[in-house]
Design an enzyme around this catalytic site. Structure first.
Site, PDB file in Angstrom:
ATOM      1  N   ALA A   1      -3.054  -0.299   0.492  1.00  0.00           N
ATOM      2  CA  ALA A   1      -3.512  -1.630   0.098  1.00  0.00           C
ATOM      3  C   ALA A   1      -3.806  -1.769  -1.384  1.00  0.00           C
ATOM      4  CB  ALA A   1      -4.768  -1.981   0.890  1.00  0.00           C
TER       5      ALA A   1
ATOM      6  N   ASN B   1     -10.008   4.278   2.138  1.00  0.00           N
ATOM      7  CA  ASN B   1      -8.880   5.145   1.818  1.00  0.00           C
ATOM      8  C   ASN B   1      -8.446   4.965   0.373  1.00  0.00           C
ATOM      9  OD1 ASN B   1      -7.994   6.737   4.128  1.00  0.00           O
ATOM     10  ND2 ASN B   1      -7.585   4.792   5.135  1.00  0.00           N
TER      11      ASN B   1
ATOM     12  N   HIS C   1     -10.177  -5.036  -4.258  1.00  0.00           N
ATOM     13  CA  HIS C   1     -10.326  -3.723  -4.876  1.00  0.00           C
ATOM     14  C   HIS C   1     -10.199  -3.937  -6.383  1.00  0.00           C
ATOM     15  CE1 HIS C   1      -9.709  -2.015  -0.881  1.00  0.00           C
ATOM     16  NE2 HIS C   1      -8.583  -2.693  -0.807  1.00  0.00           N
TER      17      HIS C   1
END
Length: 266
Positions: A118, A187, A217
């Site tokens: 991602a 992750n 993020h």
């Protein structure tokens, strides 16, 4: 004119929100140079329309095994895959916070391949780290609060996360600790650390936001090559809100890069 090479036989570990999308796309012939030999899964019911294999048979028949089944499955089956000389593409990169697992997967003879999942910017971080050590790398992940409930949390903390109306930081510290504490949600912290080539220089934070419609993020880095800031905002998966909907498509892109598709970034 020479004949086209035979498609690479691919097995998929997991048939859920990530593995199911990946396996169906492979089964439909959507990835050039790849063909699905089967999926390995632990659910009581087989996924409809997909060939199902036992783990040993899948490893034997495949040249590339794609892990989409979570950290526990990677720890159990991953070493068997590389020991048999098969390439292993890992989606659950957070499991590699365990140095012992990393050593067992990185020793060959099969190759260990990591999916970006991602998050973006990892190629540039790797290049910057190769130019000179990175002085600072930080990643802050913000997700819907209810999707960040963890088994290690007490009942009161878990209940508060499910009902909170306030944004708050849940953890801020070394990337290895954060990634292992939020195995389904962080992750990306492990991916950033592996791209930077130094776990110790990377810090991470997890923020719970009840109003977060998108998972974000934010990566900042500084080193000899320059200063960087990447912001990624993904829609959560409709099937599993702990992961982003783009992840299976990142896996498929990585498979295409391994099986010989042209015009891909490497």
């Amino acid at each position: 004119m020479s004949a086209a090479p035979d498609p690479v036989p691919v097995a998929v570990l997991g048939a859920g929100a990530i593995g199911g999308v990946v396996a169906r796309a492979l089964h439909a012939g959507e990835v050039p140079g790849a063909r699905l030999v089967g999926v390995v899964h632990a659910d009581p019911e087989d996924p409809p329309g997909l060939p199902v294999l036992g783990a040993d048979e899948a490893i034997e028949r495949a040249e590339l095994v794609v892990e989409c089944a979570g950290q526990r499955a990677l720890a159990v089956l991953g070493p068997k895959v590389v020991a048999r000389g098969r390439d292993l593409l890992v989606a659950s990169v957070g499991a590699l916070t365990d140095p012992g697992l990393w050593d067992s997967l990185d020793g060959g003879p099969g190759r260990l391949l990591l999916c970006t999942g991602a998050v973006g910017g990892l190629d540039l971080l790797r290049a910057a780290a190769a130019m000179g050590p990175l002085e600072h790398v930080h990643i802050e992940t913000t997700k819907r609060a209810s999707s960040l409930v963890q088994d290690w949390m007490g009942e009161d903390e878990a209940a508060e996360l499910r009902t909170t109306e306030q944004r708050r930081e849940l953890m801020n510290g070394p990337a290895r600790k954060v990634a292992s504490s939020f195995p389904k949600s962080a992750n990306v912290a492990a991916s950033v650390a592996l791209a930077a080539g130094d776990w110790d220089v990377v810090s991470a934070a997890v923020v719970a936001d009840p109003e977060a419609g998108l998972t974000s993020h934010v990566i900042t880095a500084r080193g000899a090559a320059g200063e960087y800031r990447f912001e990624i905002r993904n829609h959560p998966s409709e099937l599993t809100p702990t992961t982003s909907g783009v992840v299976p498509h990142a896996v498929l892109r990585a498979v295409a890069g391994r099986t010989g598709a042209t015009g891909v970034f490497v």
